[in-house]
Design a protein around this motif. Structure first.
Motif, short mmCIF file in Angstrom:
data_model
loop_
_atom_site.label_atom_id
_atom_site.label_comp_id
_atom_site.label_asym_id
_atom_site.label_seq_id
_atom_site.Cartn_x
_atom_site.Cartn_y
_atom_site.Cartn_z
N GLY A 90 0.79 -1.22 0.00
CA GLY A 90 0.00 0.00 0.00
C GLY A 90 0.83 1.27 0.00
N ARG A 91 2.14 1.14 0.23
CA ARG A 91 3.02 2.32 0.25
C ARG A 91 4.05 2.28 -0.87
NH1 ARG A 91 6.40 3.15 4.34
NH2 ARG A 91 6.67 0.93 4.86
N PHE A 92 4.51 1.09 -1.25
CA PHE A 92 5.53 0.94 -2.29
C PHE A 92 4.91 0.29 -3.52
CE2 PHE A 92 9.52 0.49 0.66
CZ PHE A 92 9.14 1.65 1.32
N THR A 93 5.44 0.65 -4.68
CA THR A 93 5.00 0.06 -5.94
C THR A 93 6.22 -0.29 -6.77
OG1 THR A 93 2.97 1.38 -5.93
CG2 THR A 93 3.64 0.37 -8.01
N ILE A 94 6.29 -1.54 -7.19
CA ILE A 94 7.37 -1.98 -8.07
C ILE A 94 6.85 -2.05 -9.50
CG2 ILE A 94 6.91 -4.44 -7.72
CD1 ILE A 94 9.98 -4.89 -7.84
N SER A 95 7.69 -1.66 -10.44
CA SER A 95 7.31 -1.71 -11.85
C SER A 95 8.57 -1.94 -12.67
CB SER A 95 6.61 -0.42 -12.27
OG SER A 95 7.47 0.70 -12.10
N ARG A 96 8.38 -2.23 -13.94
CA ARG A 96 9.53 -2.44 -14.83
C ARG A 96 9.21 -1.96 -16.22
NH1 ARG A 96 11.23 -8.36 -14.61
NH2 ARG A 96 12.75 -7.68 -16.19
N ASP A 97 10.28 -1.65 -16.95
CA ASP A 97 10.17 -1.26 -18.35
C ASP A 97 11.24 -2.06 -19.09
OD1 ASP A 97 10.32 -0.08 -20.86
OD2 ASP A 97 9.99 1.94 -20.08
N ASN A 98 10.82 -3.12 -19.75
CA ASN A 98 11.81 -3.98 -20.42
C ASN A 98 12.41 -3.31 -21.64
OD1 ASN A 98 11.62 -6.04 -18.56
ND2 ASN A 98 10.14 -7.23 -19.75
N GLY A 99 11.72 -2.33 -22.19
CA GLY A 99 12.30 -1.59 -23.31
C GLY A 99 13.49 -0.76 -22.88
N LYS A 100 13.47 -0.31 -21.63
CA LYS A 100 14.56 0.49 -21.09
C LYS A 100 15.44 -0.31 -20.14
CE LYS A 100 11.98 4.84 -21.38
NZ LYS A 100 11.46 6.01 -20.64
N ASN A 101 15.12 -1.58 -19.93
CA ASN A 101 15.88 -2.42 -19.01
C ASN A 101 15.97 -1.82 -17.61
OD1 ASN A 101 16.35 -4.55 -20.71
ND2 ASN A 101 18.57 -4.49 -20.50
N THR A 102 14.83 -1.43 -17.07
CA THR A 102 14.81 -0.83 -15.74
C THR A 102 13.74 -1.47 -14.85
OG1 THR A 102 13.30 0.90 -16.45
CG2 THR A 102 15.65 1.41 -16.51
N VAL A 103 14.02 -1.47 -13.57
CA VAL A 103 13.04 -1.82 -12.54
C VAL A 103 13.00 -0.65 -11.57
CG1 VAL A 103 12.46 -3.34 -10.63
CG2 VAL A 103 13.38 -4.30 -12.74
#
Length: 122
Positions: free
Chosen positions: A66-79
């Protein structure tokens, strides 16, 4: 082989927000899970959040739900780890990690960044 570099740590007041980024190199990264762990002196590395290879599945420690959110962008190779409503107990070194399987324990992940310090003042 995957190499990881974290950025975005710093000092923030309680209730504030920070955004951590993990830049990955290595073609395998887009097929691997990503995760964040944290560690304070004298304690074991603690699971924070994980995301599967395509971002379709996430998992969080109860203490950050509820406080943290994880995400990723494989096009940019980032998490990315977006942290909000930060508390002093969130103070730690935050590590980005990656590996073939999504898990909430560190031994499952073969690749680690050097860590970035997050300090939350009261």
């Amino acid at each position: 082989q995957v190499q990881l570099v974290e950025s975005g740590g710093g000092l923030v007041q309680a209730g504030g927000s920070l955004r951590l980024s993990c830049a990955a190199s290595g073609r395998a990264f887009s097929r691997y899970a990503g995760a964040w762990f944290r560690q304070t002196p004298g304690k074991e590395r603690e699971f924070v959040a994980a995301i599967n290879w395509n971002g379709g599945t996430t998992d969080y420690a109860e203490s950050v739900k509820g406080r943290f959110t994880i995400s990723r962008d494989n096009g940019k190779n980032t998490v990315t780890l977006q942290m909000s409503s930060l508390k002093p107990e969130d103070t730690a070194i935050y590590y980005c990690t990656s590996g073939p399987f999504m898990a909430d324990y560190p031994r499952r992940y073969p690749y680690w960044g050097q860590g970035t310090q997050v300090t939350v003042s009261s």
